[in-house]
Design a protein around this motif. Sequence first.
Motif, short mmCIF file in Angstrom:
data_model
loop_
_atom_site.label_atom_id
_atom_site.label_comp_id
_atom_site.label_asym_id
_atom_site.label_seq_id
_atom_site.Cartn_x
_atom_site.Cartn_y
_atom_site.Cartn_z
N ARG A 137 20.11 -36.03 -25.25
CA ARG A 137 19.45 -36.28 -26.54
C ARG A 137 18.07 -35.64 -26.63
NH1 ARG A 137 19.41 -42.32 -27.95
NH2 ARG A 137 18.90 -41.43 -29.98
N SER A 138 17.66 -34.92 -25.61
CA SER A 138 16.31 -34.33 -25.62
C SER A 138 16.39 -32.81 -25.59
CB SER A 138 15.50 -34.85 -24.43
OG SER A 138 16.10 -34.45 -23.23
N ARG B 272 19.25 -28.04 -25.44
CA ARG B 272 19.42 -29.49 -25.58
C ARG B 272 20.04 -30.05 -24.31
NH1 ARG B 272 20.22 -32.55 -30.96
NH2 ARG B 272 20.03 -34.62 -30.11
#
Length: 64
Positions: free
Chosen positions: A43-44, A40
């Motif tokens: 947020r991606s 991660r």
Amino acid sequence: MARDLSEVRFLTVAEVADMMRVSTMTVYRMVHSGELPAIRFGRSFRIPESAVASAIETPIADVG
């Protein structure tokens, strides 16, 4: 020994979905279920290209 991280190529969820010919939601499900390892970044998610290659080569079911 572990490979140097500079040798690892990471793909986005959209790139993985395109390679596997599935929706991005399917890739997210695979990541959350543990079928695909991912890292991660904020947020991606980023998925190692080698993990995608292994997932594509592994048969899911023996139909027939």
